[in-house]
Write an enzyme that holds these catalytic residues in place. Structure first.
Site, PDB file in Angstrom:
ATOM      1  N   LYS A 249      41.020 -62.202  27.231  1.00 17.15           N
ATOM      2  CA  LYS A 249      40.981 -63.258  26.350  1.00 17.15           C
ATOM      3  C   LYS A 249      42.126 -63.734  26.242  1.00 17.15           C
ATOM      4  O   LYS A 249      43.192 -63.187  25.780  1.00 17.15           O
ATOM      5  CB  LYS A 249      40.415 -62.476  25.137  1.00 17.15           C
ATOM      6  CG  LYS A 249      38.887 -62.440  24.552  1.00 17.15           C
ATOM      7  CD  LYS A 249      38.512 -63.720  24.373  1.00 17.15           C
ATOM      8  CE  LYS A 249      36.763 -63.650  24.840  1.00 17.15           C
ATOM      9  NZ  LYS A 249      36.544 -63.883  26.138  1.00 17.15           N
TER      10      LYS A 249
ATOM     11  N   GLU B 175      37.995 -60.458  36.202  1.00 17.83           N
ATOM     12  CA  GLU B 175      38.066 -59.626  35.090  1.00 17.83           C
ATOM     13  C   GLU B 175      37.250 -58.129  35.806  1.00 17.83           C
ATOM     14  O   GLU B 175      36.167 -58.286  36.202  1.00 17.83           O
ATOM     15  CB  GLU B 175      37.453 -60.242  34.204  1.00 17.83           C
ATOM     16  CG  GLU B 175      37.201 -59.293  32.722  1.00 17.83           C
ATOM     17  CD  GLU B 175      36.766 -59.917  31.300  1.00 17.83           C
ATOM     18  OE1 GLU B 175      36.552 -59.078  30.456  1.00 17.83           O
ATOM     19  OE2 GLU B 175      36.338 -61.287  31.546  1.00 17.83           O
TER      20      GLU B 175
END
Length: 418
Positions: A237, A221
């Site tokens: 997510k 990420e």
């Protein structure tokens, strides 16, 4: 142009060479194609100047440090800098004792792009020194005996309590994490990182050594990146396991893409990131460039969205980092209330976990990851730790969330348990 084998040999030698120094930072994109990465990998070693500080006035101190040196700097932001930004506290136990903020100007900096190494700081002869560097023979790794701070039953109980908070309207979503740890752990950090990076190569992987403390990261990420006047954030997510069967793997990928619960989690965080970027943006410039993109990594498929804006020229880029910190994907919505509940229900201090590390260039461009899927180690106290978590919404099934934590931990467990 070097061959892939030559490149991986050079990369390994450069990492081991850098590890001789008391401080070094290695950032590796692992050949992932990414529009915003400046280099394939970059290695900073040895300290010319450093800044180490606690939450309170850390961002301003970093601003001054950057202004004085106007040079490449590498460093990290701990999650607990939240206490400087908002009226919050961190009182949970911490076995690692990382500083809240640490940055350094390296003595040596080598960047690698398109098969070519370039010395950005230091003597050009350093490349020959790296090429001839003798990597020590691998030590036989001993399995690390891991414990969990929360039992499965305790984890499930806390998730149910957090769902009650959501039902009452206190929050919409919260990122709830748990710690796995080992005391008296003896690992070889650089070899452990190499193993993790081989088992789980990711686009924002990195090795950060600061004296006797280590971050061994396989994070997929990006927190925040600046290129010119453009800011880019790419929150994750939504997670699904991989399958060895290609046809089944494609089905899982499609299911994730169309999963209404995962989309709801993702869109809440996208809204939060948009809000955070608005504080630093030229009015009207915040936009969602990609919503619900599905990206595949060795252990998992992930749902990733990309949000960007144009940085307001009146706002210092370090304030733009502060305005978006801590990242929404690791907090929840509304952000401050979610962080209060994180402090109340988690049992370990996050510290460097769910913070960020990366680098800032002399012209003020930067790239910072999110410290997840990372082994954290203090070689002096022999304390080893990693945390895993996930987004809790009202739709969450506590037992399924627990299984997702284990899925996210799978690469690290494989590495540490041999």
């Amino acid at each position: 142009m070097k061959t892939p084998q030559k490149i991986s040999d050079f990369k390994q030698k450069a990492l081991h060479w850098a590890n001789q120094f008391e401080v070094c930072c290695f950032l590796d994109s692992n050949h992932y194609k990414d529009t915003y990465s400046a280099y394939d990998f970059i290695i900073a070693a040895s300290v010319n100047h450093e800044l180490k500080c606690a939450a309170g006035n850390a961002f301003n101190q970093l601003k001054s440090f950057y202004t004085v040196h106007k040079q490449w700097i590498f460093g990290f932001f701990s999650y607990d800098l939240k206490n400087e930004i908002e009226d919050l506290q961190s009182n949970n136990p911490d076995g690692l004792a990382f500083p809240d903020l640490y940055f350094f100007v390296p003595e040596y900096l080598i960047a690698f792009k398109e098969g070519k190494a370039e010395v950005l700081i230091g003597d050009k002869n350093i490349l020959a020194e790296i090429e001839s560097f003798q990597v020590q023979k691998k030590e036989k790794a001993t399995a690390v005996q891991l414990s969990q701070k929360l039992s499965k039953a305790q984890y499930i109980d806390k998730v149910e309590t957090l769902r009650d908070h959501i039902l009452r309207g206190d929050i919409y979503e919260v990122n709830f994490c748990q710690e796995f740890f080992a005391e008296n752990a003896a690992i070889n950090p650089v070899q452990t990182f190499e193993l993790l990076n081989a088992v789980s190569p990711t686009p924002f992987a990195g090795y950060f050594k600061i004296y006797n403390q280590y971050i061994l990261s396989a994070t997929p990420e990006r927190f925040l990146c600046k290129r010119g006047q453009k800011l880019i954030s790419q929150p994750i997510k939504g997670t699904a396991k991989r399958s060895f069967d290609p046809a089944e793997d494609e089905v899982i990928k499609l299911q994730l893409k169309n999963d209404v619960k995962e989309q709801a989690e993702n869109v809440m965080i996208v809204d939060l990131v948009r809000h955070d970027l608005t504080k630093s943006a030229v009015k009207g410039s915040v936009k969602v460039e990609e919503l619900f993109g599905i990206y595949s990594f060795p252990q998992v498929h992930q749902m990733i969205s990309t949000i960007s804006c144009e940085l307001n020229p009146e706002i210092h880029f370090i304030d733009a980092i502060k305005n978006a910190f801590p990242m929404g994907s690791m907090t929840g919505a509304p952000k401050v209330k979610a962080m209060k509940l994180i402090e109340e229900y988690e049992v370990s201090k996050r510290g460097i976990y769910s913070g960020s590390f990366g680098c800032i260039s002399p012209d003020g461009d930067f790239d910072f990851n999110v410290i997840i899927r990372s082994i954290l180690y203090n070689s002096e106290s022999k304390y080893l730790s990693f945390q895993v978590g996930g987004a809790i919404t009202y739709q969450s099934n506590a037992a399924a969330e627990y299984e997702e934590c284990l899925l996210k931990a799978s690469a690290i467990l494989k590495v540490l348990e041999g």
